[in-house]
Design an enzyme around this catalytic site. Structure first.
Site, PDB file in Angstrom:
ATOM      1  N   SER A 186       0.849  -1.189   0.000  1.00  0.00           N
ATOM      2  CA  SER A 186       0.000   0.000   0.000  1.00  0.00           C
ATOM      3  C   SER A 186       0.885   1.241   0.000  1.00  0.00           C
ATOM      4  O   SER A 186       1.618   1.475  -0.957  1.00  0.00           O
ATOM      5  CB  SER A 186      -0.951  -0.024   1.203  1.00  0.00           C
ATOM      6  OG  SER A 186      -1.835   1.061   1.165  1.00  0.00           O
ATOM      7  N   HIS A 205      -3.376  -0.954  -2.962  1.00  0.00           N
ATOM      8  CA  HIS A 205      -4.567  -0.168  -2.669  1.00  0.00           C
ATOM      9  C   HIS A 205      -4.653   1.056  -3.569  1.00  0.00           C
ATOM     10  O   HIS A 205      -4.050   2.095  -3.298  1.00  0.00           O
ATOM     11  CB  HIS A 205      -4.567   0.257  -1.206  1.00  0.00           C
ATOM     12  CG  HIS A 205      -4.626  -0.898  -0.258  1.00  0.00           C
ATOM     13  ND1 HIS A 205      -4.292  -0.806   1.074  1.00  0.00           N
ATOM     14  CD2 HIS A 205      -4.981  -2.198  -0.452  1.00  0.00           C
ATOM     15  CE1 HIS A 205      -4.445  -1.989   1.653  1.00  0.00           C
ATOM     16  NE2 HIS A 205      -4.858  -2.844   0.747  1.00  0.00           N
ATOM     17  N   ASP A 213      -4.122  -5.003   6.057  1.00  0.00           N
ATOM     18  CA  ASP A 213      -4.519  -5.846   4.939  1.00  0.00           C
ATOM     19  C   ASP A 213      -3.332  -6.733   4.546  1.00  0.00           C
ATOM     20  O   ASP A 213      -2.200  -6.271   4.476  1.00  0.00           O
ATOM     21  CB  ASP A 213      -4.954  -4.985   3.748  1.00  0.00           C
ATOM     22  CG  ASP A 213      -5.555  -5.810   2.622  1.00  0.00           C
ATOM     23  OD1 ASP A 213      -6.150  -6.865   2.910  1.00  0.00           O
ATOM     24  OD2 ASP A 213      -5.426  -5.407   1.449  1.00  0.00           O
TER      25      ASP A 213
END
Length: 335
Positions: A12, A39, A130
């Site tokens: 990310s 992301h 995540d």
């Protein structure tokens, strides 16, 4: 015996630079396919073209139903989860996980369920967690886990939480992960033994992503209902019993960790406080206008003045509360 040939990557904040390093010197002759969940949400992504200038591997956005091939890096496109099944990439606009789509956990879970020991899972820099549950799934199904050293990361959360989920993961500085990945790919592993497949919970969650279907009855089998509501849809929430990281699912399919749920609640609380402060300020302004124009009786004016004093005190309390609560995390970007 077979080599590991499925590499799944979660990244990310700080992701572009991290991927450039990871893929920069990687031998395109390695007999493996690389799948990246980064992301980018619903924004237009030029990530494949940016990375193509930094690596000898072919880099492209994944396509729905596309058979995958070695020597290719597949990037999850914006607003689509990428999962793996039947030696092809499958794209779905299913419910968000950890409040993002694409998310890493669905990719990692599908790889673990369908390819077991053939998988190398890598978690790089990023906020929140995540990829942690996904990496745990990869490890549970016999795959190999690599995590970027949090001290070497632009954002430490994702690596640190991945290590907490898989304490035996190989933890390395970014510059060393490419070599570790190549070594893992070139190491032969035994096929998954009969009867040693993924757990019921893992299979169930993987099916949820693949089909986009969920239900309270299914969630009762893999978790227990808790007194919370889904920030995405307002539905009831079940805690999924998989240990660390603590995770939740709603009956419409949204999934999130306790860390991402806490961040969403913090943002909602922050929004609610400032919304209440705005409404109080408007009541104060409206009452002050009425007092100034002399449109009310003397008794009514006195009551308005008392109310304004109370509202002003409440307004200052709300501003003080907003300054001391956990505000929303900054939005992550692709670089």
């Amino acid at each position: 015996m077979q080599n590991r040939d499925i590499v799944v990557v979660a990244v990310s904040t700080g992701g572009l630079a991290a991927l450039e390093v990871l893929l920069g010197d990687l031998d395109p002759g390695l007999r493996a396919s690389v799948f990246v969940a980064m992301h980018v949400d619903g924004y237009r992504s030029v990530l494949p073209s940016l990375l193509q200038n930094r690596t000898r591997w072919q880099v492209q956005h994944a396509e729905d139903g596309q058979p995958f091939a070695p020597g290719v890096v597949y990037i999850a496109p914006p607003d689509r989860h990428m999962i793996l099944q039947h030696d092809a990439t499958v794209l779905t606009r299913g419910p968000k996980e950890n409040f993002t789509r694409p998310a890493a956990d669905p990719l990692f879970r599908s790889a673990a369920v369908h390819y077991g020991p053939r998988v190398v899972g890598i978690v790089l820099t990023g906020r929140l967690d995540d990829g942690s549950a996904g990496l745990k799934s990869v490890h549970a199904c016999g795959g190999f886990a690599i995590v970027q050293d949090p001290e070497d990361s632009v954002a430490q959360d994702m690596p640190a939480n991945a290590i907490a989920a898989v304490p035996t993961a190989q933890v390395l500085p970014l510059q060393q992960i490419g070599n570790a990945m190549a070594k893992a790919i070139n190491t032969a592993v035994a096929p998954r033994a009969a009867g040693s497949g993924p757990s019921e919970t893992l299979r169930t969650e993987s099916r949820m992503t693949e089909t986009g279907q969920s239900s309270a009855a299914v969630l009762e089998r893999i978790g227990r209902q808790v007194g919370l509501t889904c920030p995405e849809c307002g539905g009831a929430i079940w805690r999924v019993d998989t240990g660390v990281p603590v995770r939740y699912r709603c009956h419409t399919g949204h999934a999130f960790s306790s860390a991402s749920l806490n961040a969403a609640q913090a943002e909602q609380v922050d929004d609610a406080i400032w919304s209440a402060a705005r409404l109080l300020r408007e009541r104060i302004l409206l009452a002050s206008e009425e007092i100034a124009t002399g449109g009310a009786t003397a008794d009514a004016t006195g009551r308005l003045r008392a109310s304004v004093a109370q509202w002003e005190a409440a307004y200052q309390q709300l501003r003080s509360l907003a300054a001391t609560t956990d505000g929303p995390l900054a939005k992550t970007d692709i670089a």
